[in-house]
Design a protein around this motif. Structure first.
Motif, PDB file in Angstrom:
ATOM      1  N   TRP A   1       0.836  -1.213   0.000  1.00  0.00           N
ATOM      2  CA  TRP A   1       0.000   0.000   0.000  1.00  0.00           C
ATOM      3  C   TRP A   1       0.867   1.257   0.000  1.00  0.00           C
ATOM      4  O   TRP A   1       0.618   2.204  -0.750  1.00  0.00           O
ATOM      5  CB  TRP A   1      -0.927  -0.050   1.209  1.00  0.00           C
ATOM      6  CG  TRP A   1      -1.723   1.193   1.490  1.00  0.00           C
ATOM      7  CD1 TRP A   1      -1.665   1.951   2.619  1.00  0.00           C
ATOM      8  CD2 TRP A   1      -2.719   1.811   0.654  1.00  0.00           C
ATOM      9  NE1 TRP A   1      -2.547   2.996   2.539  1.00  0.00           N
ATOM     10  CE2 TRP A   1      -3.215   2.934   1.351  1.00  0.00           C
ATOM     11  CE3 TRP A   1      -3.219   1.523  -0.611  1.00  0.00           C
ATOM     12  CZ2 TRP A   1      -4.192   3.777   0.820  1.00  0.00           C
ATOM     13  CZ3 TRP A   1      -4.195   2.357  -1.146  1.00  0.00           C
ATOM     14  CH2 TRP A   1      -4.674   3.459  -0.438  1.00  0.00           C
ATOM     15  N   LEU A   2       1.917   1.276   0.803  1.00  0.00           N
ATOM     16  CA  LEU A   2       2.824   2.432   0.834  1.00  0.00           C
ATOM     17  C   LEU A   2       3.586   2.575  -0.484  1.00  0.00           C
ATOM     18  O   LEU A   2       3.726   3.682  -1.017  1.00  0.00           O
ATOM     19  CB  LEU A   2       3.813   2.314   1.998  1.00  0.00           C
ATOM     20  CG  LEU A   2       3.230   2.372   3.416  1.00  0.00           C
ATOM     21  CD1 LEU A   2       4.337   2.225   4.451  1.00  0.00           C
ATOM     22  CD2 LEU A   2       2.451   3.658   3.652  1.00  0.00           C
ATOM     23  N   LEU A   3       4.072   1.447  -1.017  1.00  0.00           N
ATOM     24  CA  LEU A   3       4.825   1.473  -2.270  1.00  0.00           C
ATOM     25  C   LEU A   3       3.948   1.983  -3.414  1.00  0.00           C
ATOM     26  O   LEU A   3       4.393   2.786  -4.247  1.00  0.00           O
ATOM     27  CB  LEU A   3       5.361   0.067  -2.579  1.00  0.00           C
ATOM     28  CG  LEU A   3       6.198  -0.094  -3.850  1.00  0.00           C
ATOM     29  CD1 LEU A   3       7.471   0.751  -3.786  1.00  0.00           C
ATOM     30  CD2 LEU A   3       6.549  -1.570  -4.065  1.00  0.00           C
ATOM     31  N   TRP A   4       2.711   1.525  -3.468  1.00  0.00           N
ATOM     32  CA  TRP A   4       1.763   1.982  -4.493  1.00  0.00           C
ATOM     33  C   TRP A   4       1.604   3.507  -4.430  1.00  0.00           C
ATOM     34  O   TRP A   4       1.633   4.190  -5.447  1.00  0.00           O
ATOM     35  CB  TRP A   4       0.416   1.282  -4.264  1.00  0.00           C
ATOM     36  CG  TRP A   4      -0.700   1.743  -5.158  1.00  0.00           C
ATOM     37  CD1 TRP A   4      -1.484   2.856  -4.984  1.00  0.00           C
ATOM     38  CD2 TRP A   4      -1.166   1.120  -6.357  1.00  0.00           C
ATOM     39  NE1 TRP A   4      -2.409   2.961  -5.984  1.00  0.00           N
ATOM     40  CE2 TRP A   4      -2.242   1.909  -6.849  1.00  0.00           C
ATOM     41  CE3 TRP A   4      -0.810  -0.026  -7.052  1.00  0.00           C
ATOM     42  CZ2 TRP A   4      -2.947   1.578  -8.007  1.00  0.00           C
ATOM     43  CZ3 TRP A   4      -1.510  -0.350  -8.202  1.00  0.00           C
ATOM     44  CH2 TRP A   4      -2.554   0.441  -8.672  1.00  0.00           C
ATOM     45  N   ASN A   5       1.442   4.033  -3.227  1.00  0.00           N
ATOM     46  CA  ASN A   5       1.238   5.474  -3.066  1.00  0.00           C
ATOM     47  C   ASN A   5       2.515   6.273  -3.316  1.00  0.00           C
ATOM     48  O   ASN A   5       2.464   7.349  -3.919  1.00  0.00           O
ATOM     49  CB  ASN A   5       0.679   5.773  -1.674  1.00  0.00           C
ATOM     50  CG  ASN A   5      -0.800   5.465  -1.571  1.00  0.00           C
ATOM     51  OD1 ASN A   5      -1.635   6.218  -2.066  1.00  0.00           O
ATOM     52  ND2 ASN A   5      -1.133   4.341  -0.954  1.00  0.00           N
ATOM     53  N   LEU A   6       3.649   5.740  -2.879  1.00  0.00           N
ATOM     54  CA  LEU A   6       4.924   6.428  -3.122  1.00  0.00           C
ATOM     55  C   LEU A   6       5.217   6.541  -4.618  1.00  0.00           C
ATOM     56  O   LEU A   6       5.788   7.536  -5.076  1.00  0.00           O
ATOM     57  CB  LEU A   6       6.067   5.686  -2.429  1.00  0.00           C
ATOM     58  CG  LEU A   6       6.193   5.869  -0.913  1.00  0.00           C
ATOM     59  CD1 LEU A   6       7.150   4.834  -0.335  1.00  0.00           C
ATOM     60  CD2 LEU A   6       6.663   7.282  -0.558  1.00  0.00           C
ATOM     61  N   THR A   7       4.838   5.511  -5.365  1.00  0.00           N
ATOM     62  CA  THR A   7       5.122   5.487  -6.813  1.00  0.00           C
ATOM     63  C   THR A   7       3.905   5.921  -7.638  1.00  0.00           C
ATOM     64  O   THR A   7       3.887   5.723  -8.856  1.00  0.00           O
ATOM     65  CB  THR A   7       5.569   4.080  -7.257  1.00  0.00           C
ATOM     66  OG1 THR A   7       4.513   3.146  -6.980  1.00  0.00           O
ATOM     67  CG2 THR A   7       6.839   3.650  -6.528  1.00  0.00           C
ATOM     68  N   GLU A   8       2.909   6.496  -6.963  1.00  0.00           N
ATOM     69  CA  GLU A   8       1.690   6.994  -7.619  1.00  0.00           C
ATOM     70  C   GLU A   8       1.029   5.923  -8.485  1.00  0.00           C
ATOM     71  O   GLU A   8       0.601   6.178  -9.621  1.00  0.00           O
ATOM     72  CB  GLU A   8       2.009   8.244  -8.448  1.00  0.00           C
ATOM     73  CG  GLU A   8       2.537   9.388  -7.581  1.00  0.00           C
ATOM     74  CD  GLU A   8       2.981  10.591  -8.401  1.00  0.00           C
ATOM     75  OE1 GLU A   8       3.693  10.395  -9.410  1.00  0.00           O
ATOM     76  OE2 GLU A   8       2.604  11.708  -8.022  1.00  0.00           O
TER      77      GLU A   8
END
Length: 492
Positions: A166-173
């Motif tokens: 979830w964090l990776l998805w948001n960090l990489t838009e």
């Protein structure tokens, strides 16, 4: 690029820590977020609150450290494991609150699977005990209880992730939907020997494969984020307990650590061969680096530091968590009181999902101090149960136990742990080993640190606690504790 940024997303708070090349902490930022309890035994988080607090502390810690994006060589992510988020791939919005690892709503689903004879198949493939703790039944619950979710999932329009994903998805838009084996191994859907999502398990739990993230090494460049004012590679991911094992430099078989956080988690490195537990421990992936998988034995205790929070918030016995040490030390013993903190069931080696917390041995003479001391003893004694199982499985007599996590700062607890376990307990100079492990994994991927030997050389001792209790006293204390456990299970 003189620093590494570690994002440490925990059960009750999001933290960000900046480390320098010596592995020293430069700055820390932390923010708590709400815990949601819709029904008894249910625990949820708002995924948007997790992302906003994590992003907020990442920006804050850079400001505190007087650094900008161009000073950061890489970002490492470590996270509360098993907690389950499902979101819409197009909008990026969650379709339900995250179901937290502590949540027990799917315990009856696990009972049905066990009665259907599926526990051995799950254990053989995943190394896990069939339990509501893990992600698979949480995914199933969301798909079955959110209107239209299953149809969307089968059409490939939804994404599942543990918190790292979830964090990776948001960090990489939304460009990267991935996880690492240490997190994948906690879903009850991943074959730890083949290193792949398992089709038979997906069919068993009725979960579409299109939901799942790609599984990549724990130390590699996943993508870059531009959200902090410049491009920074995200280059390391590990579940919190595996990250702590790496941060404690337990990179050789037989080395073990125990993390005293919301729960308590003991891991022992078993090398490149998974050890099948005969004592109801978990066999799990420690990490995968350079395509090489290493494994660990794990004993999971659901409630540890959380019992101190309960004494503070639920009973009002202390004003802040750190006050418990002085209160507990004000009496020489518990006055015969035992507190078994099975608020979310009993974890290893009992795995009783229906157990609930008990306090035994109360008298008119029992005081707040006795309860405080019993709470600390409960944390240490649960750990002794796990340690015994771990030594039996591994056939290794532990030489020392490396301790970390917030409650490791409590000297009384650490001495109790050494006394009850009968082994030295070692607290490292840097106790933020979870965040440090994620930083090390990210740093290795970008060449910030050369190799594991360089990392191991940075580990140093703060305090070593030696056992002081006589064997006869230890034996008596353990017998009384097991009696209390038996009374707890009698009510489940």
């Amino acid at each position: 690029m003189s620093h590494i940024l570690s994002l440490d997303q925990g059960t009750t708070s999001s933290r960000a820590i900046v480390f320098d090349q010596s592995g020293s902490i430069i700055a820390v930022a932390q923010k708590e977020f709400p815990q949601i309890f819709p029904k008894p035994g249910w625990v949820e988080h708002d995924p948007t609150a997790i992302w906003s607090t994590q992003f907020g502390v990442a920006a804050e810690v850079l400001k505190k450290a007087h650094l900008k994006a161009s000073d950061i060589a890489a970002i490492g992510i470590t996270n509360q494991r098993e907690t389950t988020v499902i979101w819409d791939r197009e909008t990026g919005k969650p379709i339900h609150n995250a179901i937290v690892w502590q949540d027990r709503r799917t315990a009856s689903d696990c009972d049905r699977l066990r009665e259907a004879g599926q526990a051995d198949l799950i254990a053989q493939k995943t190394g896990l005990v069939l339990d509501a703790y893990f992600s698979a039944t949480k995914i199933l619950w969301i798909l079955d209880h959110v209107k239209g979710a299953r149809a969307k999932a089968e059409a490939g329009k939804l994404a599942f992730g543990t918190i790292d994903t979830w964090l990776l998805w948001n960090l990489t838009e939304g460009r990267v939907h991935a996880t690492d084996p240490s997190n994948a191994a906690r879903t009850m859907l991943y074959d730890i020997r083949r290193g792949t999502w398992d089709e038979e398990l997906l069919e068993l739990f009725d979960i579409p494969a299109s939901l799942l993230p790609e599984v990549r090494d724990s130390s590699e460049i996943y993508g870059t984020t531009k959200s902090l004012g410049g491009e920074i590679p995200v280059a390391g991911i590990a579940g919190d307990q595996q990250a702590a094992l790496f941060g404690q430099a337990c990179t050789k078989p037989g080395m073990a650590k125990n993390t005293y956080g919301t729960g308590c988690f003991m891991l022992m490195n078993t090398g490149e061969s998974p050890v099948v537990s005969q004592n109801r421990l978990l066999t799990t992936v420690a990490w995968r680096i350079g395509g090489r998988t290493e494994y660990a034995l794990e004993g999971s205790i659901f409630i540890a530091g959380a019992v101190v929070q309960w004494l503070r918030d639920g009973l009002g016995l202390i004003r802040q968590a750190s006050d418990i040490e002085a209160l507990a030390a004000s009496v020489p013993d518990t006055g015969g009181v035992h507190l078994v903190p099975a608020f979310a069931g009993l974890g290893a080696p009992y795995w009783d999902g229906h157990a609930r917390g008990t306090i035994t041995g109360l008298t008119r003479g029992t005081t707040a101090a006795h309860l405080a001391r019993a709470a600390l003893e409960g944390i240490a004694l649960q750990t002794v149960d796990v340690l015994g199982a771990m030594q039996a499985d591994s056939k290794i007599r532990l030489k020392e136990l490396r301790a970390d996590g917030g409650a490791a700062a409590n000297n009384l607890l650490m001495q109790m742990q050494s006394d009850f376990a009968g082994v030295p307990v070692v607290r490292p100079a840097v106790t933020e080993t979870t965040a440090l492990g994620a930083a090390y994994l990210a740093g290795l991927a970008v060449g910030f640190w050369k190799n594991r030997a360089e990392i191991a050389a940075q580990w140093g001792v703060d305090t070593r606690f030696e056992p002081k209790t006589k064997p006869a006293e230890r034996k008596k204390a353990l017998a009384a504790w097991r009696s209390a456990i038996g009374q707890t299970q009698a009510y489940s």
